[in-house]
Design a protein around this motif. Structure first.
Motif, PDB file in Angstrom:
ATOM      1  N   SER A  23      25.750  18.105  32.557  1.00  0.00           N
ATOM      2  CA  SER A  23      25.060  19.374  32.361  1.00  0.00           C
ATOM      3  C   SER A  23      24.646  19.542  30.901  1.00  0.00           C
ATOM      4  O   SER A  23      25.256  18.965  29.994  1.00  0.00           O
ATOM      5  CB  SER A  23      25.975  20.526  32.779  1.00  0.00           C
ATOM      6  OG  SER A  23      27.051  20.616  31.869  1.00  0.00           O
ATOM      7  N   PRO A  24      23.617  20.344  30.653  1.00  0.00           N
ATOM      8  CA  PRO A  24      23.244  20.639  29.267  1.00  0.00           C
ATOM      9  C   PRO A  24      24.334  21.392  28.514  1.00  0.00           C
ATOM     10  O   PRO A  24      24.392  21.359  27.295  1.00  0.00           O
ATOM     11  CB  PRO A  24      21.997  21.521  29.412  1.00  0.00           C
ATOM     12  CG  PRO A  24      21.491  21.284  30.790  1.00  0.00           C
ATOM     13  CD  PRO A  24      22.673  20.880  31.608  1.00  0.00           C
ATOM     14  N   ARG A  25      25.215  22.058  29.270  1.00  0.00           N
ATOM     15  CA  ARG A  25      26.321  22.779  28.639  1.00  0.00           C
ATOM     16  C   ARG A  25      27.231  21.811  27.879  1.00  0.00           C
ATOM     17  O   ARG A  25      27.691  22.115  26.775  1.00  0.00           O
ATOM     18  CB  ARG A  25      27.107  23.512  29.716  1.00  0.00           C
ATOM     19  CG  ARG A  25      28.242  24.316  29.169  1.00  0.00           C
ATOM     20  CD  ARG A  25      28.898  25.109  30.287  1.00  0.00           C
ATOM     21  NE  ARG A  25      30.101  25.727  29.783  1.00  0.00           N
ATOM     22  CZ  ARG A  25      31.253  25.710  30.387  1.00  0.00           C
ATOM     23  NH1 ARG A  25      31.363  25.120  31.556  1.00  0.00           N
ATOM     24  NH2 ARG A  25      32.295  26.302  29.857  1.00  0.00           N
ATOM     25  N   ALA A  26      27.481  20.635  28.440  1.00  0.00           N
ATOM     26  CA  ALA A  26      28.323  19.637  27.781  1.00  0.00           C
ATOM     27  C   ALA A  26      27.662  19.144  26.499  1.00  0.00           C
ATOM     28  O   ALA A  26      28.330  18.922  25.492  1.00  0.00           O
ATOM     29  CB  ALA A  26      28.598  18.473  28.727  1.00  0.00           C
ATOM     30  N   LYS A  27      26.354  18.999  26.528  1.00  0.00           N
ATOM     31  CA  LYS A  27      25.629  18.562  25.325  1.00  0.00           C
ATOM     32  C   LYS A  27      25.713  19.617  24.227  1.00  0.00           C
ATOM     33  O   LYS A  27      25.855  19.295  23.057  1.00  0.00           O
ATOM     34  CB  LYS A  27      24.173  18.258  25.661  1.00  0.00           C
ATOM     35  CG  LYS A  27      24.004  17.056  26.555  1.00  0.00           C
ATOM     36  CD  LYS A  27      22.554  16.838  26.904  1.00  0.00           C
ATOM     37  CE  LYS A  27      22.432  15.717  27.916  1.00  0.00           C
ATOM     38  NZ  LYS A  27      21.058  15.541  28.363  1.00  0.00           N
TER      39      LYS A  27
END
Length: 139
Positions: A71-75
């Motif tokens: 997910s972009p959240r992890a990035k």
């Protein structure tokens, strides 16, 4: 026994880098203490610890946060952690440079220790490749 090719960078590569860096640091610190003085050996220890902890943290966060299809959240978390890590490093450098006992040259040598180990391992791999090519008689 399974033979491995001389040029192989796998999960064990970083483990070997950590071990060799630790061994070299533990050998170098007392030598610096005897040859120079305590502040020089302490500066080298801080530099090598900083360098080793930086690469350990980078590996840890990449292994646990960067996944295919993640997910972009992890990035975003990875970016936030990297920003926080470098903020802590810069604040630590500020206070280190204000210390009267700091030896900048041995601190820099300690920071470069991990890079020197990686370069040495790359040279060993290249020698392994060249010796294997010479022994097989490739033309």
């Amino acid at each position: 026994m399974v033979t491995r090719p001389p040029f192989e960078v796998d999960d064990r590569f970083l483990l070997q880098v950590y071990r060799l860096t630790t061994v070299l640091a533990l050998i170098t610190i007392p030598i610096l203490w005897v040859v120079r003085d305590l502040p020089a050996s302490l500066s080298f220890a801080i530099g090598s610890l900083l360098s080793l902890s930086t690469i350990l943290l980078l590996e840890f966060f990449i292994r646990h946060m960067v996944k295919p299809g993640g997910s972009p959240r992890a990035k975003r978390w990875l970016g936030f952690i990297a920003l926080g890590k470098y903020t802590i490093i810069f604040v630590g450098f500020y206070f280190l440079t204000k210390a009267n006992w700091l030896n900048v040259y041995t601190l820099a040598a300690g920071i470069g220790l991990v890079q020197v180990v990686i370069i040495l391992k790359a040279i060993v791999m290249m020698i392994g490749i060249l010796s294997k090519n010479n022994s097989t008689g490739t033309k």
